[in-house]
Write an enzyme that holds these catalytic residues in place. Structure first.
Site, PDB file in Angstrom:
ATOM      1  N   ASP A 315       0.811  -1.204   0.000  1.00 35.30           N
ATOM      2  CA  ASP A 315       0.000   0.000   0.000  1.00 35.30           C
ATOM      3  C   ASP A 315       0.853   1.266   0.000  1.00 35.30           C
ATOM      4  OD1 ASP A 315      -2.681   1.303   0.400  1.00 35.30           O
ATOM      5  OD2 ASP A 315      -1.733   1.973   2.252  1.00 35.30           O
ATOM      6  N   GLU A 368       1.103  -0.552  -5.151  1.00 35.88           N
ATOM      7  CA  GLU A 368       0.062   0.455  -5.379  1.00 35.88           C
ATOM      8  C   GLU A 368       0.801   1.795  -5.461  1.00 35.88           C
ATOM      9  OE1 GLU A 368      -2.801   3.549  -4.054  1.00 35.88           O
ATOM     10  OE2 GLU A 368      -1.807   2.465  -2.441  1.00 35.88           O
TER      11      GLU A 368
END
EC number: 2.4.1.18
Length: 636
Positions: A315, A368
């Protein structure tokens, strides 16, 4: 007097590796471990707290009395406190009480390496061990092939707390229930992988799990650690891979968490310009500290090792890459070369990926990452960050922007649709329509589509058809697979009742068949990251808002021809250039009645003519349905 017996799981080599930032199995040493010492069963505890003056284990076994069980500090300046407490075992609840050398600060902390935590809002750690008997050996033997970059990779993103709820009991499904219901659903929908939003323990539900306090424990919200293993096991037994969202970018300031752990900035960077995230009001790891690097890489390895995860979606990589991320001038300090790159974080990510692929060559790490930072998914030996894939945020943004326009205006914006192909092969891209696109007023995916009800659903079918035939792998957030109208609500359940309506069940049928189309046609996955796997037929017919292209695998005769019509006007007798003789057989039509389409624009076999078109020697006339996509295969 302390009732702690001197005992250690650390060798001198362990300590050397830890200090160097090269110990990537720290979960085997730190935390609480049930062991037998001198014939007595109990629990060994160890914690890193170099600024501590004293460290006590407090818990339900000593009435939370800090004077009962004080740990011993190691002699080797490692900052590790450890010891064995007899008769403490599985299920006992505990924390560390730390008296710091700094200004007399006292902290009470959960164990950073605990395998289980109390159910939030309680915050203590739980002594735990399990002896789960894995039954996924068949998957583990073949998963290198199933997780490869030249294999189908279609991901269903899930938030476990809101996928489906027991309405009458006002609760989420347990890991045990999900092992039946979620697994059966994903298998029916033909997805190859599930991605779970963070399941590591977290204190605050509205964070969706992205603010972690228990990095080594699956959240107790849905059951016990071994029940989560059962969920993973059942997915694997049904040939479904599992990816875990992993958050090494920041952590919350909650009192029982990692922040200010021993009265000092232990895990976070001491300079707030590097150690505090202004957007998320959270702390940022000190990637330049060797022990912190060992902690994070050990955590990544833990989920791959102990829980058989098939990959990690990392993330907020962009926030780690840049020192000026979300900061104004004067709020950040350049690196030693005067640049904005966070060199320590970059080195950490490279080492993370090197260790993951060294130990588990049959998994994937997925970044990401939303910027143009180069070579995110290229190997470290050529200067890349070493991730297996990267989210294609540009495709997502441009495509949703284009699809949100009324069809009459789309001819002025054809470049929004086709621009992705100018950089599609610079990285190993995964195309995401994730949870971030259906919250905070952005509307649901179907809610972004223009027109009346029929046009909205036709546009959605077209969007998904384009997505699944575009180069790269793909990800779809739960609810989008049946056209949920409302934005995602983490406190509720998906609107499963919508499936009683034909348009919604039609979208579900479409996704099921698109996944099948993707898995059964090597042209869509064998060269999904290779420019040789894609060829434009025509990208400049903006007057008709039509694009046509070819997808190819290793065998050119297995190539697919795709045509997409982004207007509500059917394109009949639409001629496209073809590179070989024979006939075309239609194998997919988004306008099929079972998807909620009209069913009026069917085609069986189409003869390829010896008439040059689009700079090719042959051509064929096809019909493209309104707001529709069709896929053809060369008929043998």
């Amino acid at each position: 007097m302390s009732k702690v017996i001197v005992h250690s799981l650390f060798s001198e080599f362990d300590i050397d590796l830890f200090k160097l930032g090269k110990h990537f199995r720290l979960y085997e040493k730190f935390g609480s471990h049930i062991v037998t010492v001198n014939g007595v069963k109990g629990t060994y505890f160890s914690v890193w707290a170099p600024s501590a003056k004293s460290v006590s284990v407090i818990g339900d076994f000593n009435f939370w009395n800090e004077n009962e069980h004080q740990l011993n500090v190691r002699w080797d300046a490692s900052g590790i406190w450890e010891g064995f407490i007899p008769e403490v075992g599985k299920g006992n609840i505990y924390k560390y009480k730390i008296h710091s050398h700094h200004n007399g600060v006292i902290t009470e902390k959960a164990d950073p390496y605990a395998r289980r935590y109390e159910h939030p809002p309680k915050t203590a750690s739980v002594v735990w061990e399990d002896s789960y008997d894995w039954k996924d050996s068949e998957w583990m033997k073949k998963r290198k092939k199933n997780n490869a970059i030249d294999a189908p990779f279609s991901v269903y993103e899930v938030h476990l707390g809101s996928w489906k709820r027991k309405i009458e009991e006002d609760r989420s499904l347990s890991y045990y229930e999900l092992a039946d219901e979620l697994v059966a659903y994903v298998k029916k929908m033909n997805f190859t992988h599930v991605e779970l939003m963070p399941i590591m323990e977290y204190p605050y539900d509205p964070s969706w799990g992205y603010q972690l306090t228990g990095y080594f424990a699956p959240t107790s919200r849905f059951g016990y650690p071994e029940e989560f293993k059962l969920l993973v096991d059942k997915l694997h037994q049904n040939d479904i891979g599992i990816l875990l969202d992993w958050v090494p970018s920041h952590f919350p300031e909650d009192g029982h968490g990692l922040g200010f752990f021993d009265g000092s900035c232990l895990y976070e960077h001491p300079d707030r310009r590097k150690g505090y995230h202004p957007d998320w009001k959270s702390l940022i790891f000190n990637y330049g500290r060797n022990e912190v690097k060992s902690f994070l890489i050990s955590n990544a390895i833990f989920w791959l090792d102990q829980y058989h995860a098939d990959g990690l979606r990392v993330d907020a990589v962009a926030s780690m890459l840049f020192l000026d991320y979300s900061r104004e001038d004067g709020e950040w300090e350049p690196n030693i070369f005067g640049g904005r790159e966070n060199l320590e974080a970059i080195d950490f990510m490279k080492e993370l990926n090197q260790e993951v692929y060294r130990s588990f060559p049959d998994v994937q790490t997925i970044a990401e990452e939303s910027t143009s930072f180069p070579m995110v998914s290229k190997p470290t030996f050529v200067g890349g960050l070493g991730f297996g894939m990267k989210w294609m945020m540009g495709w997502m943004h441009d495509t949703l922007l284009y699809m949100g326009k009324e069809p009459i205006h789309r001819r002025h914006h054809q470049n929004d649709l086709t621009f992705s192909m100018t950089y599609a092969f610079t990285e190993n891209f995964l195309l995401p329509l994730s949870h971030d696109e259906v919250v905070y007023g952005k509307r649901s995916i179907i809610g972004r589509m223009p027109g009346d009800e029929w046009q909205k659903f036709a546009n959605l079918r077209l969007l998904y058809s384009y997505m699944f035939t575009h180069p790269g792998t793909n990800l779809l957030f739960m609810g989008a697979e049946f056209g949920q109208h409302d934005e995602w609500n983490f406190q509720g359940s998906l609107d499963w009742h919508l499936l009683q309506y034909d348009y919604h069940s039609g979208i579900q049928n479409l996704i099921t068949d698109l996944n099948k189309l993707y898995k059964e046609n090597p042209a869509l996955y064998e060269k999904q990251f290779d420019a040789e796997g894609f060829e434009w037929i025509s990208y400049d017919d903006y007057e008709n808002s039509v694009i046509t292209y070819v997808r190819k695998g290793h065998n050119d005769k297995e190539a697919l021809v795709i045509a997409c019509n982004f207007t509500p006007v059917p394109r009949k007798d639409y001629r496209i250039g073809i590179s070989m003789k024979g006939t075309l057989k239609q194998i997919f039509n988004s306008d099929d009645t079972k998807y909620g389409g009209t069913g009026n624009f069917k085609a069986s076999k189409i003869k390829i003519e010896s008439k040059d078109w689009h700079y090719r020697d042959y051509s064929a006339e096809i019909t493209i349905p309104p707001l529709g996509a069709v896929v053809f295969k060369f008929d043998k």
